[in-house]
Design a protein around this motif. Structure first.
Motif, PDB file in Angstrom:
ATOM      1  N   VAL B 201       5.720 -10.540  43.438  1.00 22.95           N
ATOM      2  CA  VAL B 201       5.160  -9.526  44.334  1.00 22.95           C
ATOM      3  C   VAL B 201       3.907 -10.089  45.008  1.00 22.95           C
ATOM      4  O   VAL B 201       3.073 -10.696  44.347  1.00 22.95           O
ATOM      5  N   THR B 202       3.781  -9.893  46.294  1.00 31.76           N
ATOM      6  CA  THR B 202       2.598 -10.414  46.995  1.00 31.76           C
ATOM      7  C   THR B 202       2.336  -9.544  48.217  1.00 31.76           C
ATOM      8  O   THR B 202       3.209  -8.794  48.655  1.00 31.76           O
ATOM      9  N   HIS B 203       1.120  -9.596  48.788  1.00 33.53           N
ATOM     10  CA  HIS B 203       1.000  -9.075  50.137  1.00 33.53           C
ATOM     11  C   HIS B 203       0.475 -10.129  51.099  1.00 33.53           C
ATOM     12  O   HIS B 203      -0.111  -9.829  52.108  1.00 33.53           O
ATOM     13  N   SER B 204       0.727 -11.376  50.729  1.00 34.84           N
ATOM     14  CA  SER B 204       0.375 -12.462  51.645  1.00 34.84           C
ATOM     15  C   SER B 204       1.652 -13.002  52.277  1.00 34.84           C
ATOM     16  O   SER B 204       2.552 -13.461  51.582  1.00 34.84           O
ATOM     17  N   ILE B 205       1.740 -12.954  53.619  1.00 33.14           N
ATOM     18  CA  ILE B 205       2.939 -13.432  54.310  1.00 33.14           C
ATOM     19  C   ILE B 205       3.137 -14.936  54.086  1.00 33.14           C
ATOM     20  O   ILE B 205       4.224 -15.359  53.707  1.00 33.14           O
ATOM     21  N   PRO B 206       2.093 -15.776  54.287  1.00 31.21           N
ATOM     22  CA  PRO B 206       2.315 -17.213  54.058  1.00 31.21           C
ATOM     23  C   PRO B 206       2.781 -17.519  52.632  1.00 31.21           C
ATOM     24  O   PRO B 206       3.638 -18.364  52.425  1.00 31.21           O
ATOM     25  N   GLU B 207       2.208 -16.805  51.664  1.00 24.84           N
ATOM     26  CA  GLU B 207       2.588 -17.032  50.271  1.00 24.84           C
ATOM     27  C   GLU B 207       4.071 -16.727  50.073  1.00 24.84           C
ATOM     28  O   GLU B 207       4.809 -17.510  49.475  1.00 24.84           O
ATOM     29  N   ALA B 208       4.505 -15.579  50.616  1.00 24.05           N
ATOM     30  CA  ALA B 208       5.898 -15.178  50.465  1.00 24.05           C
ATOM     31  C   ALA B 208       6.833 -16.190  51.107  1.00 24.05           C
ATOM     32  O   ALA B 208       7.832 -16.598  50.525  1.00 24.05           O
ATOM     33  N   VAL B 209       6.500 -16.617  52.316  1.00 27.40           N
ATOM     34  CA  VAL B 209       7.393 -17.526  53.047  1.00 27.40           C
ATOM     35  C   VAL B 209       7.411 -18.898  52.383  1.00 27.40           C
ATOM     36  O   VAL B 209       8.457 -19.534  52.249  1.00 27.40           O
ATOM     37  N   TYR B 210       6.246 -19.364  51.949  1.00 27.95           N
ATOM     38  CA  TYR B 210       6.141 -20.684  51.351  1.00 27.95           C
ATOM     39  C   TYR B 210       6.957 -20.770  50.051  1.00 27.95           C
ATOM     40  O   TYR B 210       7.615 -21.778  49.791  1.00 27.95           O
ATOM     41  N   LEU B 211       6.921 -19.721  49.257  1.00 28.08           N
ATOM     42  CA  LEU B 211       7.507 -19.796  47.914  1.00 28.08           C
ATOM     43  C   LEU B 211       8.998 -19.480  47.875  1.00 28.08           C
ATOM     44  O   LEU B 211       9.732 -20.051  47.074  1.00 28.08           O
ATOM     45  N   SER B 212       9.472 -18.551  48.740  1.00 26.81           N
ATOM     46  CA  SER B 212      10.714 -17.863  48.415  1.00 26.81           C
ATOM     47  C   SER B 212      11.975 -18.503  48.946  1.00 26.81           C
ATOM     48  O   SER B 212      11.974 -19.189  49.976  1.00 26.81           O
ATOM     49  N   THR B 213      13.082 -18.215  48.263  1.00 27.96           N
ATOM     50  CA  THR B 213      14.402 -18.442  48.842  1.00 27.96           C
ATOM     51  C   THR B 213      14.889 -17.148  49.484  1.00 27.96           C
ATOM     52  O   THR B 213      15.784 -17.156  50.315  1.00 27.96           O
ATOM     53  N   LYS B 214      14.285 -16.041  49.042  1.00 34.56           N
ATOM     54  CA  LYS B 214      14.687 -14.742  49.558  1.00 34.56           C
ATOM     55  C   LYS B 214      13.438 -13.870  49.664  1.00 34.56           C
ATOM     56  O   LYS B 214      12.673 -13.764  48.704  1.00 34.56           O
ATOM     57  N   ILE B 215      13.223 -13.289  50.860  1.00 32.72           N
ATOM     58  CA  ILE B 215      12.030 -12.457  51.039  1.00 32.72           C
ATOM     59  C   ILE B 215      12.479 -11.019  51.262  1.00 32.72           C
ATOM     60  O   ILE B 215      13.267 -10.747  52.174  1.00 32.72           O
ATOM     61  N   VAL B 216      11.986 -10.119  50.415  1.00 26.94           N
ATOM     62  CA  VAL B 216      12.335  -8.706  50.532  1.00 26.94           C
ATOM     63  C   VAL B 216      11.157  -7.982  51.170  1.00 26.94           C
ATOM     64  O   VAL B 216      10.068  -7.924  50.587  1.00 26.94           O
ATOM     65  N   VAL B 217      11.352  -7.475  52.383  1.00 20.76           N
ATOM     66  CA  VAL B 217      10.278  -6.788  53.098  1.00 20.76           C
ATOM     67  C   VAL B 217      10.416  -5.296  52.833  1.00 20.76           C
ATOM     68  O   VAL B 217      11.502  -4.727  53.005  1.00 20.76           O
ATOM     69  N   MET B 218       9.337  -4.668  52.401  1.00 14.27           N
ATOM     70  CA  MET B 218       9.405  -3.252  52.026  1.00 14.27           C
ATOM     71  C   MET B 218       8.389  -2.435  52.811  1.00 14.27           C
ATOM     72  O   MET B 218       7.420  -2.982  53.350  1.00 14.27           O
ATOM     73  N   SER B 219       8.626  -1.129  52.890  1.00 13.16           N
ATOM     74  CA  SER B 219       7.660  -0.263  53.571  1.00 13.16           C
ATOM     75  C   SER B 219       7.502   1.044  52.795  1.00 13.16           C
ATOM     76  O   SER B 219       8.377   1.425  52.036  1.00 13.16           O
ATOM     77  N   PRO B 220       6.369   1.705  53.014  1.00 11.62           N
ATOM     78  CA  PRO B 220       6.026   2.845  52.151  1.00 11.62           C
ATOM     79  C   PRO B 220       6.519   4.201  52.657  1.00 11.62           C
ATOM     80  O   PRO B 220       6.955   4.324  53.793  1.00 11.62           O
ATOM     81  N   ARG B 221       6.385   5.189  51.764  1.00 19.91           N
ATOM     82  CA  ARG B 221       6.601   6.624  52.059  1.00 19.91           C
ATOM     83  C   ARG B 221       7.887   6.893  52.794  1.00 19.91           C
ATOM     84  O   ARG B 221       7.831   7.163  53.984  1.00 19.91           O
ATOM     85  N   PRO B 222       9.025   6.944  52.210  1.00 21.41           N
ATOM     86  CA  PRO B 222       9.267   6.561  50.814  1.00 21.41           C
ATOM     87  C   PRO B 222       9.403   5.055  50.699  1.00 21.41           C
ATOM     88  O   PRO B 222       9.763   4.384  51.671  1.00 21.41           O
ATOM     89  N   GLY B 223       9.142   4.502  49.505  1.00 19.36           N
ATOM     90  CA  GLY B 223       9.252   3.064  49.289  1.00 19.36           C
ATOM     91  C   GLY B 223      10.693   2.609  49.468  1.00 19.36           C
ATOM     92  O   GLY B 223      11.598   3.125  48.830  1.00 19.36           O
ATOM     93  N   ARG B 224      10.916   1.663  50.399  1.00 10.42           N
ATOM     94  CA  ARG B 224      12.289   1.222  50.654  1.00 10.42           C
ATOM     95  C   ARG B 224      12.288  -0.197  51.208  1.00 10.42           C
ATOM     96  O   ARG B 224      11.241  -0.717  51.636  1.00 10.42           O
ATOM     97  N   ILE B 225      13.482  -0.798  51.196  1.00  9.01           N
ATOM     98  CA  ILE B 225      13.625  -2.156  51.732  1.00  9.01           C
ATOM     99  C   ILE B 225      13.960  -2.059  53.210  1.00  9.01           C
ATOM    100  O   ILE B 225      14.880  -1.340  53.603  1.00  9.01           O
ATOM    101  N   THR B 226      13.185  -2.782  54.053  1.00  7.82           N
ATOM    102  CA  THR B 226      13.488  -2.754  55.483  1.00  7.82           C
ATOM    103  C   THR B 226      14.187  -4.026  55.943  1.00  7.82           C
ATOM    104  O   THR B 226      14.851  -4.035  56.964  1.00  7.82           O
TER     105      THR B 226
END
Lengths: 289, 266
Positions: B201-226
């Motif tokens: 779990v992160t809220h840094s975009i570079p961190e997510a992109v640098y590390l991942s094979t799969k990036i799950v982008v989520m948004s609030p109210r209600p919490g869901r995958i976009t």
């Protein structure tokens, strides 16, 4: 060390000066009375030395108390009934028994309060109420009950009174300490599937130790006060409390003051001893010195 | 045990997952209709603003929260069962080391609870300390280590008992960027060396992109995958990959996903 000692010594010096002034002022009444009865007059310069060496001064000056204390500590065999070492030891023994009992009771209650919600709701209010009752009022009752139960030894009711005062700080601190681990710490153990017992022994108990040791200093002082109060109404002839009462009843202020200071010195030693135990424990638990 | 598992079976599978918290202000929809499949060896990052349910989802996988609807399996089992089978190690935002235990003692904590022998504990502690580059620090107490080193020790603690899933909840969120870069590199090395499945779990975009094979982008109210982005970056990733065109394109897509999530919120 020097920087630490200086302010303490300065305050001590001020206290001694005020004490001497008060002794002159309070004891002078007696000197003036004597002079009036003899039909003579005394100047202030003549009064001062006479306030310093009375047999039964209203307020004994420091050097008289010190002399009496010295006489009580070093002037007799430690087994003598006049020895403050002897009476001090009796009080010390009572304090240790009450202290130990208070720790056991305080820790046991805290553990059950943290573990069982029912205990939290039922016992905690009573523990607080127990401390609002003046111990001086309660002490004779405890003695009577002990007597009724056929307990001849004075040590037992004394220890009970002492424990009654000393369990409370331990209880309050331990409840706080056992509850001090935050949600994250608890979650971490949950991810290991740790049992409640493991959570207690590996997290809650070690986390509560700083709180425990902080409470011991308060508890040991309370245990001493409890013991001395327990020695007052017992018709006891042993212990610093009994010594104070004797001094007061027989109009021997020097005995009373010497016993008072012996108790203060004992309290100081006990707190220093607890402090040393705390430091050793903290070191073993990896706290930076 | 590991060999008997079907290689193709997903490690984490969520279908129509819902979680509603009952609060004083009424129900809060923390997760709504979350569908996600994580394969063995994936490095999945969850990114989104606070309140989007990224941490909640991770906590559901760890059985620290319980979904109110839908299905969630971990290694083909329920999260509770998976926990009993020691399927995962969890790394929290704060290192949370016990100040009264040495670093080695802290790493021993899960091993003691799980009943490893003293000899095996010592051997495992040595191994994971080496893995997180803290060799020789076992006898130190936590306060003698920097924040970054403490967090590495907490990762070592999570690695000590051979769980094949590593769940990390903003593990480097409290660290400065220089330390963070270094630890990101190390996590990638660790991932390559151990072949674990990582949820991050992160809220840094570079961190997510640098590390991942799969990036799950989520948004609030209600919490869901976009959006779910499969990264085309190679497994070998030097730090300067962050200046490459592909990296910038993925980061752009993540940003778009985050913005879209915010768009319909107003």
């Amino acid at each position: 060390m020097k920087e630490k000692a200086l302010p303490v010594l300065a305050v001590l010096g001020i206290i001694v000066v005020i004490w001497y002034a008060a002794a002159v002022w309070m004891n002078a009444t007696w000197v003036y009375d004597q002079a009036e009865r003899a039909g003579t007059t005394v100047s202030f310069a003549e009064v001062v030395p006479q306030t310093m060496a009375q047999d039964r001064p209203l307020l004994p000056p420091p050097h008289q108390v010190a002399a009496e204390l010295w006489k009580g500590v070093a002037g007799q065999a430690v087994t003598s009934k006049r020895s403050l070492v002897y009476h001090g030891f009796v009080t010390f023994r009572g304090t240790m028994m009450g202290f130990a009992l208070g720790i056991v009771l305080g820790v046991a209650l805290a553990v059950s309060i943290v573990r069982f919600r029912v205990m939290d709701m039922s016992v905690m209010p009573w523990a607080i109420i127990s401390q609002t009752i003046p111990i001086v009022a309660l002490a004779p009752m405890i003695l009577t009950v002990a007597n009724q139960l056929g307990i001849d030894s004075r040590e037992v009711p004394k220890a009970v009174i002492s424990a009654y005062l000393s369990f409370f700080p331990v209880l309050v601190s331990m409840v706080k300490g056992l509850r001090s681990p935050d949600q994250m710490q608890l979650d971490l153990l949950k991810t290991y599937n740790a049992s409640e017992g493991e959570t207690f022994w590996k997290l809650r108990l070690p986390a509560s130790m700083p709180y425990f040791f902080a409470s011991l200093k308060v508890a040991v002082a309370a245990a001493l006060i409890g013991t001395i109060v327990g020695e007052l109404p017992t018709g006891a002839i042993e212990g610093l409390g009994a010594r104070m009462l004797i001094g007061s009843q027989f109009g021997e202020p020097l005995i009373m003051w010497a016993a008072l200071f012996a108790a203060a010195i004992l309290a100081g030693l006990l707190i220093v001893a607890v402090g040393i135990v705390e430091r050793v424990a903290r070191k073993r638990m990896g706290v930076p010195a | 045990m590991k060999d008997t598992l079907n290689k193709a079976a997903p490690v984490i599978e969520a279908k129509g997952l819902n979680l509603t918290f009952q609060t004083g202000d009424g129900p809060v929809h923390a997760l709504k209709d979350v569908n996600l499949t994580v394969e063995r060896g994936d490095f999945v990052s969850f990114i989104g603003p606070s309140g989007c349910g990224k941490t909640t989802f991770l906590r559901c996988v760890a059985a620290l929260e319980h979904p109110t609807g839908g299905s969630l399996t971990v290694n083909g089992m329920s999260p509770d069962e998976a926990r009993r089978k020691r399927a995962y190690g969890y790394v929290f935002q704060a290192a949370g080391l016990y100040p009264w235990r040495t670093i080695a003692g802290n790493i021993a904590l899960p091993l003691e609870i799980m009943g490893f022998s003293k000899a095996e504990q010592a051997e495992r502690i040595e191994r994971v300390l080496e893995l997180v580059e803290l060799k020789g620090f076992g006898k130190k107490f936590p306060w003698q280590l920097s924040g970054g080193m403490q967090q590495r020790a907490s990762i070592a603690r999570a690695l000590a008992f051979d769980a094949d899933i590593l769940l990390m909840d903003e593990p480097f969120g409290a660290l400065d960027e220089i330390v963070r870069d270094r630890l990101n590199e190390e996590v990638l090395k660790l991932w390559a060396a151990t072949g674990k499945t990582i949820g991050f779990v992160t809220h840094s975009i570079p961190e997510a992109v640098y590390l991942s094979t799969k990036i799950v982008v989520m948004s609030p109210r209600p919490g869901r995958i976009t959006d779910v982005i499969e990264s085309p970056l190679p497994k070998e990733r030097p730090l300067d990959i962050r200046d490459s065109r592909e990296f910038i394109e993925i980061a752009h897509r993540v940003r778009e996903g985050l913005r879209a999530g915010h768009g319909d919120e107003v």
